[in-house]
Write a protein that holds these residues in place. Structure first.
Motif, mmCIF file in Angstrom:
data_model
loop_
_atom_site.group_PDB
_atom_site.id
_atom_site.type_symbol
_atom_site.label_atom_id
_atom_site.label_comp_id
_atom_site.label_asym_id
_atom_site.label_seq_id
_atom_site.Cartn_x
_atom_site.Cartn_y
_atom_site.Cartn_z
ATOM 1 N N MET A 1 0.842 -1.204 0.000
ATOM 2 C CA MET A 1 0.000 0.000 0.000
ATOM 3 C C MET A 1 0.877 1.254 0.000
ATOM 4 S SD MET A 1 -3.167 -1.098 0.071
ATOM 5 C CE MET A 1 -4.218 0.191 0.745
ATOM 6 N N ILE A 2 0.414 2.265 -0.688
ATOM 7 C CA ILE A 2 1.108 3.542 -0.715
ATOM 8 C C ILE A 2 0.099 4.664 -0.440
ATOM 9 C CG2 ILE A 2 2.798 2.688 -2.377
ATOM 10 C CD1 ILE A 2 1.399 4.566 -4.435
ATOM 11 N N VAL A 3 0.621 5.865 -0.266
ATOM 12 C CA VAL A 3 -0.251 7.027 -0.064
ATOM 13 C C VAL A 3 -0.386 7.785 -1.387
ATOM 14 C CG1 VAL A 3 -0.500 9.252 1.104
ATOM 15 C CG2 VAL A 3 0.335 7.268 2.364
ATOM 16 N N ARG A 4 -1.626 8.106 -1.748
ATOM 17 C CA ARG A 4 -1.903 8.949 -2.906
ATOM 18 C C ARG A 4 -2.624 10.217 -2.446
ATOM 19 N NH1 ARG A 4 0.774 7.077 -7.541
ATOM 20 N NH2 ARG A 4 0.108 4.971 -8.110
ATOM 21 N N SER A 5 -2.450 11.283 -3.226
ATOM 22 C CA SER A 5 -3.167 12.538 -2.966
ATOM 23 C C SER A 5 -4.419 12.552 -3.837
ATOM 24 C CB SER A 5 -2.293 13.748 -3.319
ATOM 25 O OG SER A 5 -1.061 13.696 -2.647
ATOM 26 N N GLN A 6 -5.577 12.439 -3.214
ATOM 27 C CA GLN A 6 -6.834 12.427 -3.958
ATOM 28 C C GLN A 6 -7.480 13.812 -3.962
ATOM 29 O OE1 GLN A 6 -9.403 9.335 -2.468
ATOM 30 N NE2 GLN A 6 -8.096 7.693 -3.236
ATOM 31 N N ILE A 7 -8.064 14.186 -5.108
ATOM 32 C CA ILE A 7 -8.792 15.443 -5.207
ATOM 33 C C ILE A 7 -10.181 15.245 -4.618
ATOM 34 C CG2 ILE A 7 -9.794 17.139 -6.786
ATOM 35 C CD1 ILE A 7 -7.444 16.583 -8.680
ATOM 36 N N VAL A 8 -10.493 16.009 -3.573
ATOM 37 C CA VAL A 8 -11.781 15.816 -2.881
ATOM 38 C C VAL A 8 -12.701 17.025 -3.005
ATOM 39 C CG1 VAL A 8 -10.837 14.138 -1.248
ATOM 40 C CG2 VAL A 8 -10.778 16.576 -0.670
ATOM 41 N N GLY A 9 -12.226 18.079 -3.646
ATOM 42 C CA GLY A 9 -13.078 19.254 -3.833
ATOM 43 C C GLY A 9 -12.382 20.298 -4.682
ATOM 44 N N CYS A 10 -13.168 21.141 -5.329
ATOM 45 C CA CYS A 10 -12.590 22.218 -6.137
ATOM 46 C C CYS A 10 -13.541 23.410 -6.147
ATOM 47 C CB CYS A 10 -12.302 21.761 -7.566
ATOM 48 S SG CYS A 10 -13.741 21.131 -8.467
ATOM 49 N N GLY A 11 -12.997 24.575 -6.427
ATOM 50 C CA GLY A 11 -13.806 25.788 -6.473
ATOM 51 C C GLY A 11 -13.109 26.842 -7.303
ATOM 52 N N GLY B 1 -8.660 29.637 -9.033
ATOM 53 C CA GLY B 1 -9.222 28.300 -8.879
ATOM 54 C C GLY B 1 -8.495 27.573 -7.768
ATOM 55 N N ALA B 2 -9.186 26.659 -7.103
ATOM 56 C CA ALA B 2 -8.599 25.955 -5.959
ATOM 57 C C ALA B 2 -8.998 24.487 -5.971
ATOM 58 C CB ALA B 2 -9.059 26.599 -4.646
ATOM 59 N N ILE B 3 -8.085 23.651 -5.503
ATOM 60 C CA ILE B 3 -8.328 22.211 -5.379
ATOM 61 C C ILE B 3 -7.899 21.763 -3.985
ATOM 62 C CG2 ILE B 3 -7.424 19.961 -6.118
ATOM 63 C CD1 ILE B 3 -7.526 20.905 -8.978
ATOM 64 N N VAL B 4 -8.695 20.890 -3.382
ATOM 65 C CA VAL B 4 -8.368 20.316 -2.075
ATOM 66 C C VAL B 4 -7.896 18.879 -2.285
ATOM 67 C CG1 VAL B 4 -9.205 19.704 0.224
ATOM 68 C CG2 VAL B 4 -10.080 21.765 -0.926
ATOM 69 N N LEU B 5 -6.756 18.563 -1.685
ATOM 70 C CA LEU B 5 -6.183 17.216 -1.750
ATOM 71 C C LEU B 5 -6.234 16.560 -0.382
ATOM 72 C CD1 LEU B 5 -2.879 17.985 -3.717
ATOM 73 C CD2 LEU B 5 -4.992 17.057 -4.672
ATOM 74 N N ARG B 6 -6.434 15.250 -0.381
ATOM 75 C CA ARG B 6 -6.441 14.511 0.886
ATOM 76 C C ARG B 6 -5.697 13.187 0.721
ATOM 77 N NH1 ARG B 6 -11.520 15.288 4.892
ATOM 78 N NH2 ARG B 6 -10.151 16.028 6.539
ATOM 79 N N ALA B 7 -4.921 12.831 1.706
ATOM 80 C CA ALA B 7 -4.172 11.578 1.672
ATOM 81 C C ALA B 7 -5.121 10.383 1.739
ATOM 82 C CB ALA B 7 -3.188 11.522 2.843
ATOM 83 N N ALA B 8 -4.813 9.347 0.941
ATOM 84 C CA ALA B 8 -5.610 8.113 0.949
ATOM 85 C C ALA B 8 -4.704 6.930 0.640
ATOM 86 C CB ALA B 8 -6.741 8.194 -0.069
ATOM 87 N N GLN B 9 -5.023 5.795 1.201
ATOM 88 C CA GLN B 9 -4.264 4.577 0.926
ATOM 89 C C GLN B 9 -4.615 4.055 -0.467
ATOM 90 O OE1 GLN B 9 -1.911 2.917 2.975
ATOM 91 N NE2 GLN B 9 -2.018 4.883 4.090
ATOM 92 N N ALA B 10 -3.608 3.544 -1.178
ATOM 93 C CA ALA B 10 -3.823 3.041 -2.530
ATOM 94 C C ALA B 10 -2.912 1.844 -2.784
ATOM 95 C CB ALA B 10 -3.568 4.148 -3.544
ATOM 96 N N GLU B 11 -3.152 1.172 -3.898
ATOM 97 C CA GLU B 11 -2.433 -0.068 -4.221
ATOM 98 C C GLU B 11 -1.070 0.187 -4.870
ATOM 99 O OE1 GLU B 11 -3.437 -3.112 -3.432
ATOM 100 O OE2 GLU B 11 -5.269 -2.329 -2.502
ATOM 101 N N GLY B 12 -0.878 1.366 -5.437
ATOM 102 C CA GLY B 12 0.388 1.640 -6.103
ATOM 103 C C GLY B 12 0.388 1.285 -7.580
#
Length: 324
Positions: free
Chosen positions: A1-11, A164-175
């Motif tokens: 497992m690795i950490v990915r930065s997921q986009i969870v919101g934008c404005g 413009g803005a984007i929010v990133l959040r750490a999430a576990q991923a398979e790589g």
């Protein structure tokens, strides 16, 4: 497992004032036909008197937080990409930080001109992958109208203001390349081309803000080659092909650059998010503005592979490959 930065919101936010090509033609020796033929631009938004880059960025940030469903207190990192800060210092990001109610973490600016948002996104992604942040906001915001020479028809018709803005959040991923989140980012610069796109002022050189200067034909030539190169690099790094891309969200510099890059990559412009006709070139704001528009109207969907790319003064250029 690795950490990915997921986009969870934008404005995003665009100033209320819209300036058409017809209005530009009353200000400088140009015409709607001349502008559209060479750039694809039909209109641009300009900030109101007294409206600053941080004003635009704050509204975009608040909208992104609302879309993500999180509070500002949850942010560990806030990066503003801008070439038109409110002040020489402090960072515009710290003004936005205070206004949205973010009292912890770190806030700073990044200056890579039109590539700034991709640069800032890469920095935030690496903070998250290193475990130094779990939630980050990346903003691209510009008031380019403040550094234009309004007597130079070759440049003043090209640019607009926005954020413009984007929010990133750490999430576990398979790589794998099927993970949701930022798969990779790729940044480049070549300072030998400084004089092809620059501002002729600054604190240590002229003690003034200065105006934008550009050699348009040379910028065009380098842009198409550099963007095609970095897109290929991003795809190769992830074992993917151009055919795998669902959407390209490019920097909105010039419609001819977008068309030229698409041809070089063998991509249809139908798969490009294009806002340059209505927004003009908003520098570091253009990628998140286009991303937010396409996300809000339903073009961008979960699971899709999205490529972000940009090139700007410096020269700087970069790309980010993201699975939503």
């Amino acid at each position: 497992m690795i950490v990915r930065s997921q986009i969870v919101g934008c404005g995003s936010y665009l100033p209320e004032r819209v300036v058409t090509n017809a209005e530009m033609a009353r200000m400088v020796d140009t015409s709607d036909e001349w502008i559209v033929e060479r750039t694809g631009i039909r209109a641009r938004h300009l900030a109101a008197d007294g409206q600053t880059t941080s004003d635009l960025a704050t509204i975009a940030a608040q909208r992104a937080l609302e879309a993500a469903g999180i509070a500002a207190a949850e942010l560990d990192l806030l990066i503003v990409a801008t070439a038109t800060p409110d002040h020489t210092f402090p960072a515009t990001a710290t003004k936005v930080q205070a206004r949205i109610g973010m009292t912890g973490g770190a806030a700073f600016d990044v200056q890579a001109v039109c590539s700034g948002f991709v640069y800032a996104l890469s920095i935030a992604d690496n903070f998250i992958k290193a475990g130094q942040a779990k939630t980050a906001m990346v903003i691209g915001a510009e008031t380019f109208s403040r550094i234009l020479d309004w007597t130079d028809r070759g440049t003043c018709v090209l640019f607009g203001d926005g954020a413009g803005a984007i929010v990133l959040r750490a999430a576990q991923a398979e790589g794998t390349n099927q993970d949701r989140g930022i798969l990779s980012t790729h940044l480049h610069s070549d300072g030998r081309h400084h004089d092809l796109l620059y501002v002729d002022g600054g604190p240590s050189s002229t003690q003034t803000v200065g105006h934008l200067r550009m050699e348009g034909k040379e910028v065009f030539r380098h842009a198409v080659a550099n963007l095609a190169q970095v897109v290929g690099e991003a795809l190769d790094a992830n074992g993917l092909a151009a055919a795998d891309i669902d959407w390209v969200v490019p920097h909105q510099a010039n419609r001819r650059i977008l068309d030229g890059t698409a041809r070089k990559l063998g991509l249809s412009t139908d798969r490009m998010v294009i806002t340059v006709d209505r927004h003009a070139n908003t520098s570091a704001a253009s990628v998140p503005l286009a991303f937010t528009e396409a996300f809000n109207d339903g073009r961008l969907k979960p699971g899709q592979l999205v490529l972000l790319e940009a090139m700007g003064g410096g020269f700087t250029w970069g790309a980010a490959l993201v699975r939503l």
